[in-house]
Design a protein around this motif. Structure first.
Motif, PDB file in Angstrom:
ATOM      1  N   VAL A 120      -4.421  20.583  -8.474  1.00 30.44           N
ATOM      2  CA  VAL A 120      -3.750  20.877  -9.744  1.00 30.44           C
ATOM      3  C   VAL A 120      -4.778  20.963 -10.868  1.00 30.44           C
ATOM      4  N   GLN A 121      -5.728  20.038 -10.866  1.00 31.07           N
ATOM      5  CA  GLN A 121      -6.755  20.031 -11.904  1.00 31.07           C
ATOM      6  C   GLN A 121      -7.588  21.320 -11.837  1.00 31.07           C
ATOM      7  N   GLU A 122      -7.915  21.730 -10.632  1.00 35.20           N
ATOM      8  CA  GLU A 122      -8.703  22.949 -10.461  1.00 35.20           C
ATOM      9  C   GLU A 122      -7.935  24.176 -10.954  1.00 35.20           C
ATOM     10  N   ARG A 123      -6.655  24.250 -10.600  1.00 30.20           N
ATOM     11  CA  ARG A 123      -5.831  25.391 -11.039  1.00 30.20           C
ATOM     12  C   ARG A 123      -5.639  25.380 -12.551  1.00 30.20           C
ATOM     13  N   ALA A 124      -5.448  24.183 -13.116  1.00 27.48           N
ATOM     14  CA  ALA A 124      -5.282  24.097 -14.561  1.00 27.48           C
ATOM     15  C   ALA A 124      -6.558  24.528 -15.275  1.00 27.48           C
ATOM     16  N   ALA A 128      -2.230  12.395  -2.475  1.00 28.88           N
ATOM     17  CA  ALA A 128      -2.092  12.460  -3.927  1.00 28.88           C
ATOM     18  C   ALA A 128      -3.410  12.874  -4.572  1.00 28.88           C
ATOM     19  N   LEU A 129      -4.509  12.363  -4.054  1.00 28.19           N
ATOM     20  CA  LEU A 129      -5.822  12.705  -4.594  1.00 28.19           C
ATOM     21  C   LEU A 129      -6.116  14.190  -4.388  1.00 28.19           C
ATOM     22  N   ARG A 130      -5.848  14.681  -3.182  1.00 28.42           N
ATOM     23  CA  ARG A 130      -6.071  16.113  -2.906  1.00 28.42           C
ATOM     24  C   ARG A 130      -5.205  16.985  -3.812  1.00 28.42           C
ATOM     25  N   HIS A 157      -2.685   4.403   2.303  1.00 28.98           N
ATOM     26  CA  HIS A 157      -3.940   5.157   2.236  1.00 28.98           C
ATOM     27  C   HIS A 157      -3.698   6.645   2.449  1.00 28.98           C
ATOM     28  N   THR A 158      -2.818   6.980   3.382  1.00 33.72           N
ATOM     29  CA  THR A 158      -2.503   8.387   3.624  1.00 33.72           C
ATOM     30  C   THR A 158      -1.890   9.008   2.380  1.00 33.72           C
ATOM     31  N   PHE A 159      -0.949   8.290   1.762  1.00 34.55           N
ATOM     32  CA  PHE A 159      -0.304   8.786   0.541  1.00 34.55           C
ATOM     33  C   PHE A 159      -1.339   8.968  -0.570  1.00 34.55           C
TER      34      PHE A 159
END
Length: 158
Positions: free
Chosen positions: A92-96, A85-87, A79-81
């Motif tokens: 990355v999506q926001e920067r792209a 990964a989600l964050r 769950h931590t991983f």
């Protein structure tokens, strides 16, 4: 000797003879002792089996508890991983997206700069190309840029 004394002596002799006969019966005593030892061994065997079964159940319980604990820790780590990964994916999506907007803005600025320097017929061609699908648009844009560069070179030479 009296009859009574003789009877008492006879009874004692019979008892003594019976005791001597019992002592002399080595096979009988050995069998009795073996049966006693066999009974004790059986009782010890039952106790040992019960102790081993108890120890086995305890070991099994501890192993199950350890297995459950390991599963819980693995679930927490997973769950931590997933959260990290989600964050990271969102960042990355926001920067792209931001980079895409910047690229679109720069391309629009470059297009406007080229359009301002290009003659009226070339502008009309560029506007017509903008309405076409992307592959055709890119090919047309490349052609328009080549035409615009050629036109600018001719103006400078003149």
């Amino acid at each position: 000797m009296t009859k009574r004394t003789a009877r008492g002596t006879g009874a004692r002799l019979t008892d003594t003879a019976g005791a001597l006969a019992a002592k002399a019966d080595l096979k009988g005593r050995t069998q009795a002792r073996a049966a006693d030892i066999k009974d004790r061994a059986g009782a010890l065997s039952v106790q040992l089996r019960e102790g081993a079964a108890k120890a086995g159940h305890q070991a099994q319980g501890r192993a199950m508890k350890g297995g459950h604990s390991a599963q819980e820790q693995m679930a927490k780590a997973r769950h931590t991983f997933q959260e990290h990964a989600l964050r990271t994916g969102h960042a990355v999506q926001e920067r792209a997206g931001h980079a895409g907007h910047l690229a679109t803005q720069k391309a629009a600025e470059a297009g406007h700069a080229v359009e301002d320097r290009v003659a009226q017929p070339a502008r009309m061609a560029v506007r017509a190309l903008v309405r076409l699908p992307r592959p055709v648009l890119f090919a047309g844009a490349a052609t328009a840029v080549a035409v615009a560069v050629g036109a600018l070179r001719r103006r400078r030479r003149s």
